[in-house]
Enzyme design. Structure first.
Site, PDB file in Angstrom:
ATOM      1  N   ASN A 219     -64.344  -7.580  15.853  1.00  0.00           N
ATOM      2  CA  ASN A 219     -64.555  -7.442  14.525  1.00  0.00           C
ATOM      3  C   ASN A 219     -66.010  -8.059  14.401  1.00  0.00           C
ATOM      4  OD1 ASN A 219     -64.470 -10.275  13.873  1.00  0.00           O
ATOM      5  ND2 ASN A 219     -62.296 -10.090  14.340  1.00  0.00           N
ATOM      6  N   PRO A 314     -51.092 -14.035  19.566  1.00  0.00           N
ATOM      7  CA  PRO A 314     -50.533 -15.125  18.590  1.00  0.00           C
ATOM      8  C   PRO A 314     -51.136 -15.277  17.321  1.00  0.00           C
ATOM      9  CG  PRO A 314     -51.576 -15.881  20.542  1.00  0.00           C
ATOM     10  CD  PRO A 314     -51.595 -14.452  20.788  1.00  0.00           C
ATOM     11  N   PHE A 332     -58.731 -18.924   5.766  1.00  0.00           N
ATOM     12  CA  PHE A 332     -59.672 -17.849   5.146  1.00  0.00           C
ATOM     13  C   PHE A 332     -59.121 -16.690   5.031  1.00  0.00           C
ATOM     14  CE2 PHE A 332     -63.300 -20.680   4.669  1.00  0.00           C
ATOM     15  CZ  PHE A 332     -63.146 -21.780   5.434  1.00  0.00           C
ATOM     16  N   LYS A 346     -50.816 -15.265   2.475  1.00  0.00           N
ATOM     17  CA  LYS A 346     -51.068 -15.718   3.318  1.00  0.00           C
ATOM     18  C   LYS A 346     -51.197 -17.462   3.217  1.00  0.00           C
ATOM     19  CE  LYS A 346     -54.014 -12.106   5.062  1.00  0.00           C
ATOM     20  NZ  LYS A 346     -55.390 -11.605   5.055  1.00  0.00           N
ATOM     21  N   LYS A 350     -48.407 -19.033   6.082  1.00  0.00           N
ATOM     22  CA  LYS A 350     -49.133 -19.538   7.122  1.00  0.00           C
ATOM     23  C   LYS A 350     -49.105 -21.178   6.912  1.00  0.00           C
ATOM     24  CE  LYS A 350     -52.021 -15.874   8.631  1.00  0.00           C
ATOM     25  NZ  LYS A 350     -53.150 -15.447   9.691  1.00  0.00           N
TER      26      LYS A 350
HETATM   27  N1  CTP Z   1     -55.488 -16.237  11.749  1.00  0.00           N
HETATM   28  C1  CTP Z   1     -55.081 -16.779  12.868  1.00  0.00           C
HETATM   29  N2  CTP Z   1     -54.406 -16.209  13.882  1.00  0.00           N
HETATM   30  C2  CTP Z   1     -54.729 -14.936  13.786  1.00  0.00           C
HETATM   31  C3  CTP Z   1     -55.538 -14.205  12.661  1.00  0.00           C
HETATM   32  C4  CTP Z   1     -55.733 -14.761  11.724  1.00  0.00           C
HETATM   33  O1  CTP Z   1     -55.084 -18.024  12.713  1.00  0.00           O
HETATM   34  N3  CTP Z   1     -54.291 -14.158  14.888  1.00  0.00           N
HETATM   35  C5  CTP Z   1     -56.164 -17.130  10.608  1.00  0.00           C
HETATM   36  C6  CTP Z   1     -57.608 -16.742  10.314  1.00  0.00           C
HETATM   37  O2  CTP Z   1     -58.444 -17.741  10.963  1.00  0.00           O
HETATM   38  C7  CTP Z   1     -57.709 -17.320   8.868  1.00  0.00           C
HETATM   39  C8  CTP Z   1     -56.435 -16.793   8.323  1.00  0.00           C
HETATM   40  O3  CTP Z   1     -55.286 -16.483   9.494  1.00  0.00           O
HETATM   41  O4  CTP Z   1     -57.825 -18.393   8.577  1.00  0.00           O
HETATM   42  C9  CTP Z   1     -56.216 -15.393   7.709  1.00  0.00           C
HETATM   43  O5  CTP Z   1     -56.758 -14.331   8.694  1.00  0.00           O
HETATM   44  P1  CTP Z   1     -56.783 -12.820   8.277  1.00  0.00           P
HETATM   45  O6  CTP Z   1     -57.109 -12.040   9.532  1.00  0.00           O
HETATM   46  O7  CTP Z   1     -57.255 -12.621   6.924  1.00  0.00           O
HETATM   47  O8  CTP Z   1     -55.129 -12.708   8.205  1.00  0.00           O
HETATM   48  P2  CTP Z   1     -53.762 -11.759   9.042  1.00  0.00           P
HETATM   49  O9  CTP Z   1     -52.748 -12.905   9.205  1.00  0.00           O
HETATM   50  O10 CTP Z   1     -54.527 -11.512  10.340  1.00  0.00           O
HETATM   51  O11 CTP Z   1     -53.401 -10.656   8.034  1.00  0.00           O
HETATM   52  P3  CTP Z   1     -54.212  -9.262   8.097  1.00  0.00           P
HETATM   53  O12 CTP Z   1     -55.167  -8.925   9.307  1.00  0.00           O
HETATM   54  O13 CTP Z   1     -52.784  -8.327   7.938  1.00  0.00           O
HETATM   55  O14 CTP Z   1     -54.998  -9.182   6.707  1.00  0.00           O
END
Ligand code: CTP
Length: 411
Positions: A219, A314, A332, A346, A350
């Site tokens: 990304n 994961p 974030f 979120k 989490k």
């Molecule tokens: N994050 C994480 N592990 C992942 C993806 C995201 O720990 N595999 C963490 C990111 O570092 C951030 C938070 O989760 O602090 C939210 O990340 P985001 O990408 O917005 O959330 P996702 O759970 O991946 O949800 P989506 O992509 O469906 O919006």
């Protein structure tokens, strides 16, 4: 490169900084130091020793600082009869860069035969000494004794010289640190060190999931927000560990950095570091899926490959919630729509203590992935909106977020 080279911060606004320049070849770097401090918003004043004027002219430093350069005790006679002890007393900090062996020796022994020495002896402001000299001179026990004597006093901080190419034609320890690193060190001295004694873990940047050696899923994250957080936590006195994904933006120079590639590597690194940390700032943008197969060799156009099968990666924060740790967790969310609703989901899913949510996508150039600025909202673990954060440099946003995290950690 340090954060000061590419980002604005508030630390120097309205601060008066005295730069003392003594007579070494590195005096040419003082011009850059003065310019950087001035650009950061400080009111910069310069005091040169007579020897320093042999290496760089007062006019240069006067032009860059916008204030008259002081050199001589006797020049101040017109100001007041005791100006040599009064001038400089209202400064917020002093930097002596370069500080020669001769100057350090005089200061360590309480001598006052130059204006700069008078000013330092007759005041209480914090002083950052940046020694710069020939490598054998720096290694000399007499010089080291003087430095140790000064460093024992709370007021004096010594920024050790770097190793590199010296003007005398050898490679060794004696180089004046880069002006950007000196500016950062003063910023840390000026800040309220409300994270002193705390260990902060920051993740930043994207991850990459390869399906052959030259192609990957990723990304556009640059790591800038995470780097700004790592710098801001360091500036507030924390011991910072940064886990950084692949990016071309340089990480801050003052923090220990571990480089990772994939989301699984990120999870491993976080799991190893977290148990000894008090605060986790999870700004990384990990890729949620990885290819089922990662080919050993580059896949050719004609190989018939038309789809890549994916499997889930994961979720690092979810895994963290299952780990034994006592860290305060800040997550974030970068969203293109339903901004706060997604963030609230979120933060609960989490088990974060706080979340910062910002807009990304075509309509959000000033808060998007590669921007140097950001804006958004801070939401707590109950899904309550704590505050909106105005558009500003990422370092300023990082400090606002740390203000809220620290307030809650101390409850
Ligand atoms: N994050 C994480 N592990 C992942 C993806 C995201 O720990 N595999 C963490 C990111 O570092 C951030 C938070 O989760 O602090 C939210 O990340 P985001 O990408 O917005 O959330 P996702 O759970 O991946 O949800 P989506 O992509 O469906 O919006």
């Amino acid at each position: 490169m340090s954060i000061s080279a590419h980002d604005e911060r508030q630390t120097f606004k309205g601060r008066r900084i005295l730069v003392g320049v003594t007579g070494g070849i590195a005096a040419y770097k003082s011009a850059e130091l003065v310019r950087m401090l001035q650009k950061a918003g400080a009111d910069v004043h310069v005091c040169m020793t007579e020897a320093a004027t042999k290496f760089i002219t007062p006019l240069t430093l006067e032009t860059l600082s916008g204030n008259p350069v002081r050199q001589n005790i006797w020049d101040l006679r017109g100001d007041s009869s005791i100006a040599h002890t009064e001038w400089g007393r209202d400064m917020d900090a002093v930097i002596v860069a370069p500080a020669t062996a001769d100057f350090l020796g005089r200061l360590a022994n309480g001598l006052a035969d130059q204006l700069l020495l008078n000013v330092l002896l007759a005041s209480r402001m914090p002083v950052l000494l940046c020694p710069s000299m020939n490598d054998l001179m720096w290694a000399n026990p007499l010089v080291q004794q003087n430095v140790e004597r000064l460093a024992e006093l709370d007021r004096f901080r010594v920024l050790s010289p770097g190793v590199g190419w010296l003007a005398c034609g050898v490679v060794g320890a004696g180089r004046m640190p880069d002006p950007a690193d000196i500016v950062d060190a003063v910023a840390r001295q000026l800040r309220d060190n409300d994270l002193e004694g705390q260990r902060v873990l920051v993740t930043a940047g994207p991850t990459r999931e390869h399906f052959d050696p030259v192609r990957f899923l990723s990304n556009p994250s640059t790591g800038r927000m995470g780097f700004a957080l790592a710098y801001a936590a360091w500036e507030r006195g924390a011991e910072v560990t940064l886990i950084a994904g692949p990016t071309s933006v340089p990480a801050p120079t003052h923090v220990e950095t571990r480089h990772i590639g994939t989301t699984e590597e990120l999870l491993r690194a976080v799991s190893e570091e977290l148990p000894r940390c008090n605060l986790l700032l999870m700004a990384a943008a990990p890729v949620d899926f990885r290819p089922e197969v990662s080919h050993e060799h580059k896949q050719k156009k004609g190989s018939g490959m038309s789809a890549v099968a994916l499997q889930p990666n994961p979720d690092v924060l979810k895994a963290v919630a299952e780990l034994e740790h006592s860290a305060f967790v800040v997550g974030f969310a970068a969203e293109t729509q339903e901004f706060e609703r997604n963030a609230v989901q979120k933060v609960r899913r989490k088990q974060m203590d706080l979340i910062f949510v910002n807009r990304v996508g075509a309509q959000a150039a000033s808060t998007g992935f590669s921007s140097t600025t950001n804006a958004g909202a801070i939401i707590d673990s109950d899904g309550r909106l704590i505050r909106q954060v105005e558009l500003g440099p990422k370092v300023a946003v990082a400090h606002t977020l740390l203000d809220e995290a620290i307030r809650r950690m101390n409850r």
